[in-house]
Design an enzyme around this catalytic site. Sequence first.
Site, PDB file in Angstrom:
ATOM      1  N   ASP A   1      25.266 -26.332  46.690  1.00 48.60           N
ATOM      2  CA  ASP A   1      23.892 -26.504  46.228  1.00 48.60           C
ATOM      3  C   ASP A   1      23.814 -27.880  45.559  1.00 48.60           C
ATOM      4  O   ASP A   1      24.840 -28.491  45.258  1.00 48.60           O
ATOM      5  CB  ASP A   1      23.568 -25.387  45.236  1.00 48.60           C
ATOM      6  CG  ASP A   1      22.160 -25.498  44.682  1.00 48.60           C
ATOM      7  OD1 ASP A   1      21.251 -25.854  45.443  1.00 48.60           O
ATOM      8  OD2 ASP A   1      21.977 -25.239  43.484  1.00 48.60           O
TER       9      ASP A   1
ATOM     10  N   LYS B   1       1.279 -44.657  41.109  1.00 53.78           N
ATOM     11  CA  LYS B   1       2.736 -44.762  41.204  1.00 53.78           C
ATOM     12  C   LYS B   1       3.184 -43.947  42.411  1.00 53.78           C
ATOM     13  O   LYS B   1       2.603 -42.905  42.731  1.00 53.78           O
ATOM     14  CB  LYS B   1       3.410 -44.264  39.925  1.00 53.78           C
ATOM     15  CG  LYS B   1       3.200 -42.796  39.616  1.00 53.78           C
ATOM     16  CD  LYS B   1       3.892 -42.409  38.323  1.00 53.78           C
ATOM     17  CE  LYS B   1       3.702 -40.934  38.020  1.00 53.78           C
ATOM     18  NZ  LYS B   1       4.260 -40.525  36.734  1.00 53.78           N
TER      19      LYS B   1
ATOM     20  N   ARG C   1      15.177 -28.564  51.789  1.00 57.30           N
ATOM     21  CA  ARG C   1      14.091 -27.597  51.889  1.00 57.30           C
ATOM     22  C   ARG C   1      14.534 -26.312  52.582  1.00 57.30           C
ATOM     23  O   ARG C   1      13.829 -25.738  53.399  1.00 57.30           O
ATOM     24  CB  ARG C   1      12.896 -28.200  52.643  1.00 57.30           C
ATOM     25  CG  ARG C   1      12.115 -29.259  51.880  1.00 57.30           C
ATOM     26  CD  ARG C   1      11.417 -28.671  50.684  1.00 57.30           C
ATOM     27  NE  ARG C   1      10.516 -29.602  50.033  1.00 57.30           N
ATOM     28  CZ  ARG C   1      10.123 -29.497  48.773  1.00 57.30           C
ATOM     29  NH1 ARG C   1      10.578 -28.510  48.036  1.00 57.30           N
ATOM     30  NH2 ARG C   1       9.296 -30.368  48.245  1.00 57.30           N
TER      31      ARG C   1
END
EC number: 7.6.2.1
Length: 1207
Positions: A396, A564, A790
């Site tokens: 992970d 930004k 994802r």
Amino acid sequence: MSFFGLDCARRIELELERKLRANDREYNLSFKYATNAIKTSKYNLFTFLPLNLFEQFQRIANAYFLFLLVLQVIPQISSLSWFTTVVPLVLVLSVTAAKDATDDINRHRSDNQVNNRKVEVLIDRKLQSMKWMDVQVGDIIKLENNHFVTADLLLLSSSEPLNLVYIETAELDGETNLKVRQALPVTGDLGDDIEKLADFDGEVRCEPPNNRLDRFTGTLTYTGQKYALDNEKILLRGCTLRNTEWCFGLVVFGGPETKLMQNCGKSTFKRTSIDRLMNVLVLCIFGFLAFMCTVLAIGNFFWELNEGSHFTAFLPRQDGNSAAFSAFLTFWSYVIILNTVVPISLYVSVEIIRLGNSFYIDWDRKMYYARSDTPAEARTTTLNEELGQIKYIFSDKTGTLTQNIMTFNKCSINGKCYGDVCDYMGQRIEITQKTERVDFSFNPLADPRFVFHDHSLVEAVKLETPEVHTFFRLLALCHTVMAEEKKEGELFYQAQSPDEGALVTAARNFGFVFRSRTPDSVSIVEMGQQRSYELLAILDFNNVRKRMSVIVRSPEGKLSLYCKGADTIVYERLHQSCSKLMDVTTEHLNEFAGEGLRTLALAYKDLDEDYFTQWKQRHHEASTALDDRESKLDQLYEEIENDLLLLGATAIEDKLQDGVPQTIEQLAKADIKIWVLTGDKQETAENIGYACNLLREEMNEVFIISGNSPEDVQAELRYARTTMKPDVVDSVLLPERTLAKGVKAITDEVVNGEYGLVISGHSLAYALERSVELEFLRTACMCKSVICCRVTPLQKAQVVELVKKYKQVVTLAIGDGANDVSMIKAAHIGVGISGQEGMQAVLSSDYSFAQFCFLQRLLLVHGRWSYLRMCKFLRYFFYKNFTFTFVHFWYAFFCGFSAQTVYDQWFITLYNLVYTALPVLGMSLFDQDVNDVWSFQHPQLYIPGHLNLYFSKKAFFKCALHSCYSSLVLFFIPYAAMQDTVRGDGKDVADYQSFALLTQTCLLFAVSIQLGLEMSYWTAVNTIFVLGSLVMYFAVTFTMYSNGMFLMLPSAFPFIGTARNSLNQPNIWLTILLTSLLCVLPVVTFRFLLIQLCPTINDKVMFKVRQAKATPPPPPRRARIRRTSSRRSGYAFSHAQGYGDLVTSGRFLRRPAVSRSSGFAHTGRTGFSPMGRSAGYSPTGRPQNARVSDVEATSLQMYRTITDPAL
């Protein structure tokens, strides 16, 4: 069967929809939903003994020894006493049962601790304190701040405005930034009114229990109206309520049906590859045993026919006993006698070795993390040697590779770079703990945990440089952070993304303090003055725009747009006058990216009032349009976000855990492939990949797989594969070898160069389809590193299963959240990161520790040593037992195949339990080829584990051949030496008992010398064990062969006087010496030639060690390498789309804060407890042991706010 949970599983399978009614237990009980009690234990008081014995006798070896025990109680067959089998069998069963009982007691304690937690439940129109285990589906419960969520709840109401709650999901996904949930307005009106809540009778219809953490679908029917339910209204078990006084929730799923428990997956019994190999070998040994017994039974048949008839005069046969029946009985007799080819003590010793090596992991101080007081823990004792064979690591990202801490590291403003520290010569120097920090004492609202080292930036702020002020004003205004100020001056920032929190905290420290917000205003303190900006619009972030903007009106009435975003996106929208500044800023961005920092470009523009008025009208129309709303809004955003003026760029460090890049580099040298499976988006994952050396600029190419159909994904994968290997064969199953169940195993393919692969979650879904999975696996395995972003928890497990299925390799999964549990359980080895984040991964893991960097010590030191020791143990154990047993086989040809034993019965009983047990255990617990320092310096020592070089079928058959040779020497040399031999006084020594004593003594010396040759690392314990065992042998032998023992039990001790009569003869000792030399000489010769002609990596390193003659000096300290890079990190935000809408709608706002002044009138920071982790922003506000040095107030003047209308 329901007792074992099978009935429950069957019922869940059939459940298509969940129906429940609030405050109606009778209605809900009719569906027989699971209660909130959890059960992870396997046994209870009554089922332990039968179930445990049933499990143990499923092992082939245990069932085999039980069968032998039955044979040994048949007097016609057995020539050995029953106790030779029953004692070791009972010992093995008892030790294993005790271990299983201990593990299960711990599980019971853990279950009881969770089940007996208290929570307030609405029963009979009043709140009652109940245990978690008694909570049922349909109950309404009350949670308070910092409480764990009891079950999966539908949020009804909360103490916060607009019924918001803040939750921490660390137990679920390892992320510590807070998430927001909001109740339906119709239930939010219930508030904390107990009467209203007791009258609430809403009906919920929703999906059945499942493991999808990111999705929930259902409806609530109340007062005749139907309301849609989604994940934003659900509180999952395992979350923690934060910054919310109270909330009420309706239990939807309880206990084993909660998403947390559903993600725990099924606990499977994990076996090592050596265990699986042992099962195959044991079956081969059984076959060989049957073959030997058959040969000897046939020999007995012919001997009875030819020779046996001569003995019937004085050894008459029993009635009806023919030669064939005698051969049948002989077969079973030899099954008993030769059973030592698979001794039960093997399994006892294996368990002890694994237990001992597990303790080494628990006791390792170098794997102890003092900051959180967390030692390493081996949560299972059966997988240690598997740690020495890991080929693929699945990791992970958040909380595993990173600390989930963002720090404002550097920035570029108007072409000048800030953040580096230079010496008096202007040369950059490395920043360390001792480097002087910037003094922020001029700002009483500064976060004392924020650390910055470049003093020139503070000076630029104090000198009122216009661009610098605009830069930090942008950071203080352009965000979706919420501020909380419970006490005067104590600011807490709630950010859904730690990136934003770090930027706002930086602006805060440099004098631009974000203080509060309403749906239409943002209040900040600019260099000591309170200013309120009207918030006119938020142009929110999404994955396509990769930027966000705000449009504000200053107190002076000036309209400005602040933007930004990802530099490539912002650059496309800059005014042409910024070209020169772009070039300089691009150089800075490349430098930041080369250091693995996450970058953002900042720009602004002033707006015309008339233009904005008509744009705002069009924006309102687009935002209320029913058709094509998103594209219309995008067009408007594109229109207004152009001709921007570049301000500069920020560089945020996503703080890696200590030593992550070095660990990944070491593991790569050990030929271990690392795949990162993360729920983060692609840009974030790529940034971390480069920061931790997983992806490198030196790679030939990094392939991005982002197809939106199986065909696109397959085409992209095929292109990547042909790029890496142009002459590749189209068939995805070549080269291959067949595994069990007909599955084709894909072998590794050699590629010239190094490549990386990045694949997104939607593309991975197609890549895991049956038609594409082999293409994906083959391409991915050709790459040096793989990043999947994802991905869902289920996809993580599917990737691991895919590699396990088609690659004959050992896998390891490492993670820290509940979303990693399925992956951890799917891999051969599961490792949990323990610490501040959730413990769900740890509870499901096989090993746990606090930092990713400890993984290299677990594998390269403990894993390699455990594997090496276990392989040496098995090779030696089979050698000594085959040698012991084969002597019986040769003796059978000289005793008329009568199943007479060549050794004394007591020697047979004690050989494995006493005489050879401790020496081999000593080697298996203490042996090491090189120490840990050399193991780290030469990670290539790990590679033989991948190739099964230390123990395999080939190594086993070599042991068998070696044993066959040794047994021939051990039988025929003593036999020839004693034949026709007399003592010095003329008496005969060639009797059965003297021969038995000589043979067993030769055997013990031969196997002890062989053990000495196997051992690489002698300790005092090993020496005592080896010499002590020989001393023990002689002590026991002289005692058992003494007159006293014979007089006490004549039948049990028949070898009276044999030891003292034989062992005082010089020719006996010469025979022992000759036999031992002949056994060892071929081994020494073979090893000498092997080391000289074909040395292994171990031989080469051990030669280096001998040359060094001392512990090598520590490796030189690695200088920090500054890399230049052509790539820049993508948009650094990780917050969710639509967050800006939540801000402007006012649904996110907290209660009004206390009245406050600008804050610059304060003279001290008493009681100041700002947010922040060490040098960065922490979304939970936990103290992080960060040391803040006392600083004196600056002597420089106070600074006024810039009010120049030009800005």
